[in-house]
Design a protein around this motif. Structure first.
Motif, PDB file in Angstrom:
ATOM      1  N   TYR A 106       1.288 -11.394   5.762  1.00  0.00           N
ATOM      2  CA  TYR A 106       1.806 -12.032   4.547  1.00  0.00           C
ATOM      3  C   TYR A 106       0.808 -11.951   3.405  1.00  0.00           C
ATOM      4  CZ  TYR A 106       5.925 -13.977   6.854  1.00  0.00           C
ATOM      5  OH  TYR A 106       7.128 -14.119   7.492  1.00  0.00           O
ATOM      6  N   ASN A 107      -0.492 -12.019   3.720  1.00  0.00           N
ATOM      7  CA  ASN A 107      -1.498 -12.021   2.658  1.00  0.00           C
ATOM      8  C   ASN A 107      -1.925 -10.620   2.244  1.00  0.00           C
ATOM      9  OD1 ASN A 107      -2.842 -11.333   4.967  1.00  0.00           O
ATOM     10  ND2 ASN A 107      -4.661 -12.571   4.540  1.00  0.00           N
ATOM     11  N   GLU A 108      -1.197  -9.581   2.700  1.00  0.00           N
ATOM     12  CA  GLU A 108      -1.540  -8.198   2.367  1.00  0.00           C
ATOM     13  C   GLU A 108      -0.435  -7.525   1.541  1.00  0.00           C
ATOM     14  OE1 GLU A 108      -4.067  -7.061   6.409  1.00  0.00           O
ATOM     15  OE2 GLU A 108      -1.884  -6.857   6.398  1.00  0.00           O
ATOM     16  N   PHE A 109       0.400  -8.324   0.886  1.00  0.00           N
ATOM     17  CA  PHE A 109       1.581  -7.756   0.243  1.00  0.00           C
ATOM     18  C   PHE A 109       1.220  -6.803  -0.895  1.00  0.00           C
ATOM     19  CE2 PHE A 109       5.387  -7.792  -2.487  1.00  0.00           C
ATOM     20  CZ  PHE A 109       6.288  -7.319  -1.545  1.00  0.00           C
ATOM     21  N   GLU A 110       0.095  -7.065  -1.571  1.00  0.00           N
ATOM     22  CA  GLU A 110      -0.320  -6.145  -2.633  1.00  0.00           C
ATOM     23  C   GLU A 110      -0.603  -4.757  -2.069  1.00  0.00           C
ATOM     24  OE1 GLU A 110      -3.412  -8.671  -4.176  1.00  0.00           O
ATOM     25  OE2 GLU A 110      -2.448  -8.723  -6.130  1.00  0.00           O
ATOM     26  N   PHE A 111      -1.139  -4.718  -0.828  1.00  0.00           N
ATOM     27  CA  PHE A 111      -1.344  -3.441  -0.154  1.00  0.00           C
ATOM     28  C   PHE A 111      -0.013  -2.717   0.024  1.00  0.00           C
ATOM     29  CE2 PHE A 111      -5.552  -4.901   1.462  1.00  0.00           C
ATOM     30  CZ  PHE A 111      -6.265  -3.755   1.189  1.00  0.00           C
ATOM     31  N   VAL A 112       1.008  -3.461   0.413  1.00  0.00           N
ATOM     32  CA  VAL A 112       2.332  -2.877   0.635  1.00  0.00           C
ATOM     33  C   VAL A 112       2.871  -2.285  -0.665  1.00  0.00           C
ATOM     34  CG1 VAL A 112       4.722  -3.355   1.276  1.00  0.00           C
ATOM     35  CG2 VAL A 112       2.862  -4.367   2.586  1.00  0.00           C
ATOM     36  N   GLN A 113       2.708  -3.014  -1.769  1.00  0.00           N
ATOM     37  CA  GLN A 113       3.160  -2.491  -3.066  1.00  0.00           C
ATOM     38  C   GLN A 113       2.474  -1.166  -3.380  1.00  0.00           C
ATOM     39  OE1 GLN A 113       2.300  -6.139  -5.349  1.00  0.00           O
ATOM     40  NE2 GLN A 113       4.426  -6.090  -6.008  1.00  0.00           N
ATOM     41  N   GLU A 114       1.183  -1.101  -3.101  1.00  0.00           N
ATOM     42  CA  GLU A 114       0.443   0.139  -3.341  1.00  0.00           C
ATOM     43  C   GLU A 114       0.953   1.255  -2.426  1.00  0.00           C
ATOM     44  OE1 GLU A 114      -2.769   2.257  -5.306  1.00  0.00           O
ATOM     45  OE2 GLU A 114      -1.818   0.331  -5.682  1.00  0.00           O
ATOM     46  N   ALA A 115       1.266   0.909  -1.168  1.00  0.00           N
ATOM     47  CA  ALA A 115       1.799   1.897  -0.222  1.00  0.00           C
ATOM     48  C   ALA A 115       3.140   2.441  -0.699  1.00  0.00           C
ATOM     49  CB  ALA A 115       1.947   1.271   1.163  1.00  0.00           C
ATOM     50  N   MET A 116       3.985   1.553  -1.267  1.00  0.00           N
ATOM     51  CA  MET A 116       5.280   1.995  -1.815  1.00  0.00           C
ATOM     52  C   MET A 116       5.054   2.986  -2.960  1.00  0.00           C
ATOM     53  SD  MET A 116       7.683   0.555  -0.067  1.00  0.00           S
ATOM     54  CE  MET A 116       8.171  -0.876   0.885  1.00  0.00           C
ATOM     55  N   ASN A 117       4.027   2.730  -3.749  1.00  0.00           N
ATOM     56  CA  ASN A 117       3.744   3.611  -4.877  1.00  0.00           C
ATOM     57  C   ASN A 117       3.370   5.019  -4.423  1.00  0.00           C
ATOM     58  OD1 ASN A 117       4.202   1.615  -6.767  1.00  0.00           O
ATOM     59  ND2 ASN A 117       2.068   0.981  -6.863  1.00  0.00           N
ATOM     60  N   VAL A 118       2.741   5.147  -3.246  1.00  0.00           N
ATOM     61  CA  VAL A 118       2.325   6.471  -2.772  1.00  0.00           C
ATOM     62  C   VAL A 118       3.338   7.095  -1.812  1.00  0.00           C
ATOM     63  CG1 VAL A 118      -0.122   6.014  -3.115  1.00  0.00           C
ATOM     64  CG2 VAL A 118       0.910   5.508  -0.895  1.00  0.00           C
ATOM     65  N   GLY A 119       4.471   6.417  -1.566  1.00  0.00           N
ATOM     66  CA  GLY A 119       5.528   7.099  -0.808  1.00  0.00           C
ATOM     67  C   GLY A 119       6.124   6.385   0.385  1.00  0.00           C
ATOM     68  N   VAL A 156      -1.049  -1.512   7.629  1.00  0.00           N
ATOM     69  CA  VAL A 156      -1.552  -1.295   6.276  1.00  0.00           C
ATOM     70  C   VAL A 156      -3.066  -1.465   6.204  1.00  0.00           C
ATOM     71  CG1 VAL A 156      -1.344  -3.656   5.400  1.00  0.00           C
ATOM     72  CG2 VAL A 156      -1.000  -1.751   3.854  1.00  0.00           C
ATOM     73  N   SER A 157      -3.621  -2.367   7.032  1.00  0.00           N
ATOM     74  CA  SER A 157      -5.046  -2.681   6.952  1.00  0.00           C
ATOM     75  C   SER A 157      -5.761  -2.150   8.190  1.00  0.00           C
ATOM     76  CB  SER A 157      -5.242  -4.202   6.843  1.00  0.00           C
ATOM     77  OG  SER A 157      -6.601  -4.518   6.718  1.00  0.00           O
ATOM     78  N   MET A 158      -6.466  -1.027   8.015  1.00  0.00           N
ATOM     79  CA  MET A 158      -7.226  -0.425   9.115  1.00  0.00           C
ATOM     80  C   MET A 158      -8.605  -0.038   8.591  1.00  0.00           C
ATOM     81  SD  MET A 158      -4.435   2.061  11.027  1.00  0.00           S
ATOM     82  CE  MET A 158      -4.163   3.085   9.564  1.00  0.00           C
ATOM     83  N   PRO A 159      -9.643  -0.022   9.443  1.00  0.00           N
ATOM     84  CA  PRO A 159     -10.986   0.358   9.001  1.00  0.00           C
ATOM     85  C   PRO A 159     -11.070   1.855   8.703  1.00  0.00           C
ATOM     86  CG  PRO A 159     -10.948   0.016  11.375  1.00  0.00           C
ATOM     87  CD  PRO A 159      -9.602  -0.411  10.864  1.00  0.00           C
ATOM     88  N   VAL A 160     -12.048   2.243   7.928  1.00  0.00           N
ATOM     89  CA  VAL A 160     -12.342   3.628   7.540  1.00  0.00           C
ATOM     90  C   VAL A 160     -11.256   4.191   6.618  1.00  0.00           C
ATOM     91  CG1 VAL A 160     -12.974   5.961   8.264  1.00  0.00           C
ATOM     92  CG2 VAL A 160     -13.587   3.980   9.703  1.00  0.00           C
ATOM     93  N   MET A 161     -10.045   4.378   7.154  1.00  0.00           N
ATOM     94  CA  MET A 161      -8.931   4.873   6.347  1.00  0.00           C
ATOM     95  C   MET A 161      -7.804   3.853   6.392  1.00  0.00           C
ATOM     96  SD  MET A 161      -6.624   8.366   6.726  1.00  0.00           S
ATOM     97  CE  MET A 161      -7.986   9.455   6.330  1.00  0.00           C
ATOM     98  N   THR A 162      -7.442   3.278   5.239  1.00  0.00           N
ATOM     99  CA  THR A 162      -6.366   2.287   5.195  1.00  0.00           C
ATOM    100  C   THR A 162      -5.009   2.966   5.355  1.00  0.00           C
ATOM    101  OG1 THR A 162      -6.026   2.430   2.810  1.00  0.00           O
ATOM    102  CG2 THR A 162      -7.730   0.902   3.586  1.00  0.00           C
TER     103      THR A 162
END
Length: 532
Positions: free
Chosen positions: A86-99, A57-63
């Motif tokens: 564990y501290n990136e769960f909000e990212f996961v929620q956003e990823a679920m929103n986009v598919g 979920v967390s990568m430079p340039v393009m997440t």
């Protein structure tokens, strides 16, 4: 056939670990493709059909979020597994929103990833089965003229009717006459079907036998299209029948009645419509015949009825009471302005006034009935509405012509719409104002639409629609905008660290706050602070 997977992570050791330790072949997958950046992954997706995407979920340039959004645009059925800390769960929620469909947390457990891959394989297998079945159905439909004709008739007699583009499509498929059409309907109804003492098997046998008998009876006519509408009813639509064909069909209708009486011991009532020249009139033809059959069935079953036995005045009265007034009421509730409602009411009067069978007193009664229903539906300012209702009812009683009735009814509809819309707008404005104030006071908390709806005693979906209509944005967008505005304000104070700003505006992680802030403003939080 083995499925194809693509693993994306900016840490090569993580990629190789997944390639080495997952039992790809046993799970039904080929050796996976790999990429160390989002851009590299997109290049692969544009040139290769991939079934499953596994991305950090967390990568430079393009997440990972940005990658999933673009990947789904390239391959819509792509199954996506996100890997996050564990501290990136909000990212996961956003990823679920986009598919994205699933996620696993670090440190990665091989059996957990394998479980997700197994689930993806089952999902993809089902999707493939659905696709194959759809193709098979398409082939069957193309090969079965009866099924095509049945769907055509159902479309034509339906409430919405058939529009020009759809008609053109049907015309080429069924080789319909291009012009000078004379269209009519024959409705065949199996009498007493529901009251007969029959088990389920007998009902199926009789229903299929009824349809088969009608098909055989009318099979000699090229432009007759047969469809079963309900269990005990069949409709035959005919186009451009000659006088000789009409006489022949009359004999076949008697044949159908005799077969059903002899084989199944029941009578069939048949209704013949008038002939029309436009497809838009066909739904009305169907309603007329149904009404006529229902009336005459009360006296005797097993008749062959023709349109000249329809009492047009009685049918129009029935339509006004059961169909048109409810439609006007619904329009007043749904329409954004009064013009659409007024146009519809004018069309109703245009339909009523030219008919010699429609007496003045009934048109007056229609106006009274409509005003009564609208008055009953009034939700705003009952006192003002009551005064208006009394005034309009008196005007209707004093009318001496159909034109005066039309004028009074149109005037009332317009005034009713103005009062109701003003009332609704005022109520909505006050309600959404309270919701906005609540959001601005609690933006630091993790709030859901459901919680806000419960606080204000509303359905969550209804609140979402009202809020968007009043504010021009969703609750989520409003909340995010409120948080970003507060963040900008806090970033102007150099003594407050960026991670503290993140916490004060309600984000669990500084990384996710920075991602959203840049997405919203075009700057990272630090760039925004430095600039200002």
């Amino acid at each position: 056939m083995l499925l194809k997977a693509l693993i994306v992570d900016d840490e090569p050791t993580h990629v190789q670990g997944l390639v080495r330790y997952i039992k790809w072949k046993e799970l039904g997958y080929d050796t996976p493709f790999t990429a160390e950046s989002g851009q590299e992954a997109l290049d692969i997706l544009r040139n290769t059909s991939i079934d499953v995407l596994i991305s950090d979920v967390s990568m430079p340039v393009m997440t990972g979020i940005e990658l999933v959004e673009e990947a789904k645009a390239i391959q819509a059925q792509l199954q996506v597994l996100m890997i996050s800390g564990y501290n990136e769960f909000e990212f996961v929620q956003e990823a679920m929103n986009v598919g994205a469909q699933a996620y696993v947390l670090k440190p990665i457990k091989v059996e957990e990833v394998e479980s997700k891959l197994t689930g993806f394989r089952k999902t993809l297998t089902k999707l493939k089965q659905i696709e194959n079945q759809a193709q098979e159905l398409q082939q069957k439909v193309s090969g079965s003229l009866d099924i095509v004709r049945e769907r055509f008739v159902s479309d034509v007699i339906g409430e919405a009717g058939i529009h020009a583009q759809m008609l053109h499509s049907w015309g080429s498929l069924l080789e319909l006459p291009a012009s000078n059409q004379e269209i009519g309907l024959i409705v065949l109804g199996y009498d007493h079907f529901h009251s007969s003492v029959q088990d389920a098997r007998e009902r199926v046998v009789i229903s299929n036998g009824f349809l088969r008998t009608v098909h055989i009876g009318l099979s000699d006519f090229d432009h007759v299209y047969v469809a079963k509408t309900v269990t005990d009813e069949i409709v035959a639509l005919h186009i451009n029948l000659s006088p000789l064909e009409r006489a022949s069909i009359e004999k076949q209708l008697a044949f159908i009645q005799n077969v059903m009486q002899e084989q199944y011991g029941s009578t069939v009532t048949i209704g013949n419509s008038r002939v029309c020249t436009t497809w838009e009139d066909v739904p009305t033809l169907y309603k007329e015949v149904k009404f006529m059959m229902a009336r005459f069935r009360l006296m005797e079953s097993g008749q062959v009825l023709h349109y000249d036995r329809l009492d047009e005045s009685e049918f129009q009265q029935f339509r006004l009471r059961e169909e048109i007034i409810p439609e006007i009421i619904q329009l007043t509730e749904d329409a954004a302005d009064a013009h659409k409602v007024v146009d519809y009411v004018n069309n109703v009067f245009d339909m009523l006034l030219p008919q010699p069978s429609m007496p003045f007193t009934y048109i007056q009664a229609f106006g009274m009935a409509l005003l009564s229903e609208l008055a009953r539906k009034q939700t705003w300012n009952k006192e003002l509405g009551g005064e208006m209702n009394l005034e309009m009812w008196q005007k209707l009683i004093d009318c001496r012509s159909e034109a005066q009735i039309r004028e009074v009814v149109i005037d009332y509809v317009q005034r009713h719409m103005v009062i109701e819309k003003k009332g609704e707008a005022s109520q909505r404005h006050n309600l959404i104002g309270k919701v906005s104030e609540y959001l601005e006071a609690h933006f630091q908390e993790h709030i859901t639409v459901k919680q806000i709806a419960e606080i204000h005693h509303l359905n969550a979906s209804y609140l979402s629609v009202l809020f968007k209509k009043e504010m021009g944005k969703t609750i989520s967008d409003f909340l995010q905008e409120t948080r970003m505005n507060k963040a900008k304000e806090l970033l102007n104070n150099p003594s407050i660290k960026v991670y503290e700003v993140s916490e004060q505006v309600g984000f669990q992680t500084a990384a996710y706050f920075a991602y959203l802030f840049k997405k919203t403003t075009g700057y990272t939080p630090q760039e925004y602070r430095d600039y200002h």
